[in-house]
Structure formats: structure tokens, C-alpha cells
Write a protein that holds these residues in place. Structure first.
Motif, PDB file in Angstrom:
ATOM      1  N   CYS A 298      79.648  97.748  71.489  1.00  0.00           N
ATOM      2  CA  CYS A 298      79.219  96.617  72.328  1.00  0.00           C
ATOM      3  C   CYS A 298      78.333  97.063  73.488  1.00  0.00           C
ATOM      4  O   CYS A 298      77.544  96.267  74.003  1.00  0.00           O
ATOM      5  N   ARG A 299      78.448  98.337  73.909  1.00  0.00           N
ATOM      6  CA  ARG A 299      77.539  98.796  74.968  1.00  0.00           C
ATOM      7  C   ARG A 299      76.488  99.774  74.437  1.00  0.00           C
ATOM      8  O   ARG A 299      75.523 100.070  75.129  1.00  0.00           O
ATOM      9  N   ARG A 300      76.688 100.244  73.207  1.00  0.00           N
ATOM     10  CA  ARG A 300      75.716 101.176  72.618  1.00  0.00           C
ATOM     11  C   ARG A 300      74.639 100.431  71.835  1.00  0.00           C
ATOM     12  O   ARG A 300      73.518 100.915  71.690  1.00  0.00           O
ATOM     13  N   THR A 301      74.957  99.246  71.311  1.00  0.00           N
ATOM     14  CA  THR A 301      74.040  98.503  70.440  1.00  0.00           C
ATOM     15  C   THR A 301      73.263  97.462  71.239  1.00  0.00           C
ATOM     16  O   THR A 301      73.852  96.517  71.768  1.00  0.00           O
ATOM     17  N   PRO A 302      71.943  97.612  71.324  1.00  0.00           N
ATOM     18  CA  PRO A 302      71.152  96.583  72.027  1.00  0.00           C
ATOM     19  C   PRO A 302      71.302  95.229  71.332  1.00  0.00           C
ATOM     20  O   PRO A 302      71.293  95.137  70.109  1.00  0.00           O
ATOM     21  N   GLY A 303      71.466  94.187  72.155  1.00  0.00           N
ATOM     22  CA  GLY A 303      71.596  92.843  71.586  1.00  0.00           C
ATOM     23  C   GLY A 303      72.824  92.678  70.725  1.00  0.00           C
ATOM     24  O   GLY A 303      72.813  91.918  69.746  1.00  0.00           O
ATOM     25  N   TYR A 304      73.921  93.349  71.092  1.00  0.00           N
ATOM     26  CA  TYR A 304      75.123  93.408  70.263  1.00  0.00           C
ATOM     27  C   TYR A 304      75.615  92.028  69.828  1.00  0.00           C
ATOM     28  O   TYR A 304      75.836  91.778  68.642  1.00  0.00           O
ATOM     29  N   LEU A 305      75.776  91.114  70.775  1.00  0.00           N
ATOM     30  CA  LEU A 305      76.322  89.803  70.419  1.00  0.00           C
ATOM     31  C   LEU A 305      75.302  88.937  69.689  1.00  0.00           C
ATOM     32  O   LEU A 305      75.671  88.093  68.870  1.00  0.00           O
ATOM     33  N   GLU A 306      74.003  89.163  69.950  1.00  0.00           N
ATOM     34  CA  GLU A 306      72.984  88.426  69.200  1.00  0.00           C
ATOM     35  C   GLU A 306      72.963  88.875  67.735  1.00  0.00           C
ATOM     36  O   GLU A 306      72.687  88.081  66.837  1.00  0.00           O
ATOM     37  N   VAL A 307      73.255  90.160  67.512  1.00  0.00           N
ATOM     38  CA  VAL A 307      73.382  90.650  66.135  1.00  0.00           C
ATOM     39  C   VAL A 307      74.491  89.883  65.415  1.00  0.00           C
ATOM     40  O   VAL A 307      74.325  89.432  64.276  1.00  0.00           O
ATOM     41  N   SER A 324      64.971  83.602  63.972  1.00  0.00           N
ATOM     42  CA  SER A 324      64.510  83.738  65.359  1.00  0.00           C
ATOM     43  C   SER A 324      65.316  84.796  66.112  1.00  0.00           C
ATOM     44  O   SER A 324      64.760  85.619  66.849  1.00  0.00           O
ATOM     45  N   LEU A 325      66.640  84.787  65.900  1.00  0.00           N
ATOM     46  CA  LEU A 325      67.487  85.782  66.560  1.00  0.00           C
ATOM     47  C   LEU A 325      67.193  87.192  66.061  1.00  0.00           C
ATOM     48  O   LEU A 325      67.169  88.150  66.849  1.00  0.00           O
ATOM     49  N   ALA A 331      63.311  93.558  68.216  1.00  0.00           N
ATOM     50  CA  ALA A 331      62.381  93.966  69.280  1.00  0.00           C
ATOM     51  C   ALA A 331      63.016  94.966  70.237  1.00  0.00           C
ATOM     52  O   ALA A 331      62.304  95.712  70.920  1.00  0.00           O
ATOM     53  N   VAL A 332      64.361  95.015  70.282  1.00  0.00           N
ATOM     54  CA  VAL A 332      65.024  95.908  71.246  1.00  0.00           C
ATOM     55  C   VAL A 332      65.814  97.037  70.582  1.00  0.00           C
ATOM     56  O   VAL A 332      66.227  97.979  71.256  1.00  0.00           O
ATOM     57  N   TYR A 344      69.628  94.994  59.587  1.00  0.00           N
ATOM     58  CA  TYR A 344      69.145  93.792  60.291  1.00  0.00           C
ATOM     59  C   TYR A 344      67.898  93.233  59.606  1.00  0.00           C
ATOM     60  O   TYR A 344      67.740  92.004  59.466  1.00  0.00           O
ATOM     61  N   MET A 345      67.006  94.118  59.172  1.00  0.00           N
ATOM     62  CA  MET A 345      65.776  93.647  58.519  1.00  0.00           C
ATOM     63  C   MET A 345      66.077  92.983  57.178  1.00  0.00           C
ATOM     64  O   MET A 345      65.440  91.990  56.806  1.00  0.00           O
TER      65      MET A 345
END
Length: 414
Positions: A298-307, A324-325, A331-332, A344-345
Motif C-alpha cells: 500500500c505504500r510501495r505501489t504508486p496508485g495502490y487503491l486506484e489499482v 480511465s483509471l 502514468a505513475v 495492469y496493461m
């Protein structure tokens, strides 16, 4: 006549146009295979086989049929006798037994072991090693790490048997973190049996440590397996069990349980619950300040909750919102987090296909497929298989053929 369509179809595929030709060819094949000039199958016998559902043939005939037609008699319309087990299944059982032994070996070492002095500094040593393993997982994927991490767990288990007092409790906490990572590696490799076994080990070690944060973490680990199995209600129940005593938990464990419960809600079709749980989890993110070496995504992954939200939206069929998300997330996310970017891709490509943007989906899939081949992540391969299903409306179009070509190396590896 003609009632045993399975045998008739197999005969025609083999190029035996008539029953007489089939009987003669099978006789010749059997005599060569068994080195037995007495082996014969008459046209009358074959005609009976293609009539009413035939009984089971003699053992040597079953072997000849399999060798000639590539199928065992139960796949050719014959009535299977009680207790019949294909010879190949005996081999599969042996392979599966060896594989399971390999999976469990590090966790099931028979004691007692020789007593030894255990320095308290070893607790810090193992905790510091964890962060390196987490980073290596992002770069390498699961297969190159399973052996290394499970061997370190085995060493921790050995030391626990000699350690006393706080050193023993510290090693138990480290052991739970290592077994959780092994479980994750098996899950990412697509081995759900191995993942379930090691998640169970994690829960046992966490309970022995008496650490409420680790016990909660171990239940979230179990919920992750249930998410991959598509069992939304079980995910929710496990996460609710964690959150029953929420005031005792560090913010990190609360966040993990809430976001995993959101995945369960997405599996049961509850968008409102997904948003509520992830919004709640977001309020705890600024308060994550513990020094525990495990569960730091949760602190290592950028955009954790958006993922998590994008993944849940994808399951719910909200393709525009998910796409969109994913654009925001990618981007981050750094290029160095290669395996995660690939996952993710692949999900972003599926969202594009579901939104009826096949050209965009295929363009995104090019990079994801390359990463899947490099990392051998079964999770990514599974996401690309989901993309393939979403692209079925364009199967015969040029864009569909492009996707098939892109995914061919992935299919060959999986």
C-alpha cells in the motif's frame, strides 16, 4: 448402426473410410505394436463397436486403439468398467505427488532437530532480506524466487525450534512473512494448490506468534486465493473476520482487509460496496507509519487503491471507468515494476476491448505480451486470456488476427 458417433468420427479422421478398412488397419497396427501375429479385429467386431454402445474391449485391444487413434476407449464410446484408471493417469498421479512433495518440503521438515544457539540479530537479518525479495519479485516474477524464499523459510523454521523467548517470537513473525511471500509466488505462478498450502502455513505461524496484525494479514492472504478462485462471498467473510477487531490493527492491515473485501464485493456485483470500502481504506493511507517489514504494497505501489478500484471496475463490466483509471495508474507506475505494469496493461487492454475499442486493445497488448513471456507470470497470462475472450467479436477481422499473432508466444509458454 452408426450410434457410436465418437468411434466413427475417430475412424474417419484416421482416414479409414469403411469398417472393413478400419478392421484391417487396426489388426495390422496391433500386430506390429504387440509383436503378436494372433492379434485380430474383424469387420464384424468393429461393426458391433459402432452400433449400440459397446462393452469394454480386451486390455491389449484398448492399448492398440489408443495407439492407433490417440484416444482411450472411454473417449471412443465404449462403456467404462468400474475401477478403470487410464495408464497415463497413474503417471499423472506420480508427477502430481512429486510436485506436491516439492511444494511442501520446506514447510514439513520432520523434527526434532539438533539444538543450536540462535542469536537475536538473526531476526533483523531475515526482516531486512524481505524487502530485497519483494523488489526482486517485481523485476523477476515468481519462478526464479520460489526456491530461494522457501529455502530461507526452511532455515527460519529450523531456528525457531531452538530459539527462546522474544527471539523465538521474532522468528515466528519473520517466518509468517516469508511463508506469505512463498504463497504469493505460487499464486503468481498459477499454482493454486501450492498457494493454498503456503497460505495455510502462514495462518498457522501467525497464530503461533500471537501477533494480531499477522493473524489479520494471514486471513487477507487466504482471501487473495479466494479472489483468484472467484469465490466472492468467501473473500468477504474472511475480510469481515479480520475487521471484527479493527481497533487492534495497524492501519496497514485495515487497508489490506478493506481493499480485499472490495474485490469480494466486485465478484458479487456490488459496486456501491466497492466504492465505499476503497474510500474508507483511502482515509487510513496517511496513517500507515509502522515498521513491519511485510505487507507494504500500500505504500510501495504508486496508485495502490486506484489499482484495486480499476480491477474491481473491470470485473463489474465498467469498462470506460476502468480504462480511465488504468491510464492514470500507468502514468505513475515506474518502468522498473515490470511485472505489475504488464498485469495492469493487460487489464487496460481488456477494458478497451469491452469498450469496443479493439485497435487500442491490441496496441496495449503488444507490450503486455512481451512482459508476460519475460516474467512467466501466470497471473498476467490469465489476464491476457481474459483479453482474448473480450476480443472474440473481432476474431476473424485483421485486428483479431493481429492479437492472435501477438499472443502466440504467450500461449506457447503457458
Amino acid at each position: 448402426m452408426g450410434r457410436n458417433d465418437a468411434l466413427r468420427a475417430a475412424r474417419l479422421r484416421r482416414g479409414w473410410r469403411s469398417i472393413e478398412a478400419a478392421a484391417g488397419a487396426l489388426t495390422k497396427h496391433g500386430q506390429q505394436l504387440l509383436d503378436d501375429r494372433q492379434f485380430t479385429v474383424s469387420a464384424r467386431t468393429w461393426r458391433r463397436w459402432e452400433g449400440e454402445r459397446p462393452g469394454w474391449p480386451a486390455e491389449e485391444t484398448a492399448i492398440v486403439l489408443h495407439d492407433a487413434l490417440g484416444r482411450w476407449p472411454e473417449d471412443l464410446g465404449f462403456t467404462t468398467p468400474p475401477g478403470w484408471i487410464r495408464p497415463e493417469h497413474h503417471e499423472e498421479e506420480q508427477v502430481n505427488r512429486r510436485a506436491f512433495t516439492s511444494i511442501t518440503a520446506a514447510a514439513l521438515v520432520t523434527g526434532p532437530t539438533a539444538q543450536q544457539h540462535v542469536d537475536p540479530a538473526l531476526v533483523d537479518y531475515f526482516q531486512q532480506q524481505l524487502e530485497g525479495h519483494y523488489r526482486a519479485d517485481m523485476f523477476l516474477g515468481p519462478h526464479d524466487l520460489i526456491g530461494t524464499v522457501s529455502a530461507q523459510y526452511q532455515l527460519i523454521d529450523k531456528l525457531v525450534r531452538s530459539a527462546k523467548g522474544e527471539t523465538r517470537r521474532g522468528l515466528l513473525r519473520a517466518g509468517a512473512a516469508y511463508s506469505a511471500l512463498v504463497g504469493w509466488l505460487y499464486q503468481d505462478a498459477g499454482d493454486m494448490d501450492g498457494a493454498s498450502f503456503w497460505r495455510g502455513v502462514t495462518q498457522e505461524i501467525a497464530a503461533r506468534s500471537r501477533d494480531p496484525h499477522l493473524i489479520g494479514y494471514s486471513l487477507v492472504n487466504q482471501a487473495q486465493v479466494r479472489t483468484d478462485l472467484g469465490d466472492g462471498h468467501a473473500v468477504i467473510e474472511l475480510c469481515e473476520a479480520v475487521l471484527e477487531d479493527v481497533d487492534r490493527l495497524v492501519p496497514k492491515v485495515r487497508i489490506m482487509a478493506m481493499q480485499q473485501q472490495a474485490h469480494g464485493a466486485s465478484l458479487t456485483g456490488e459496486r456501491r460496496a466497492v466504492d465505499h470500502l476503497l474510500d474508507q481504506a483511502g482515509r487510513f493511507l496517511p496513517n500507515v507509519d509502522d515498521d513491519l517489514p511485510w505487507g507494504n504494497a500500500c505504500r510501495r505501489t504508486p496508485g495502490y487503491l486506484e489499482v484495486q478500484r480499476a480491477t474491481c471496475y473491470g470485473r463489474l463490466g465498467l469498462s470506460r471507468e476502468a480504462g480511465s483509471l488504468w491510464t492514470q495508474v500507468l502514468a505513475v507506475v515506474p518502468e522498473s515494476a515490470r511485472r505489475d505494469r504488464g498485469v495492469y496493461m493487460a487489464r487496460q487492454a481488456t477494458a478497451a476491448a469491452t469498450a469496443r475499442e479493439p485497435d487500442q486493445a491490441v496496441e496495449i497488448a503488444r507490450t503486455a505480451a512481451t512482459i508476460a513471456v519475460e516474467t512467466r507470470s501466470a497471473r498476467m497470462c490469465r489476464e491476457l486470456a481474459t483479453l482474448e475472450r473480450a476480443m472474440r467479436p473481432w476474431h476473424d477481422a485483421p485486428v483479431g488476427r493481429d492479437l492472435a499473432e501477438i499472443l502466440a508466444p504467450v500461449t506457447e509458454r503457458s
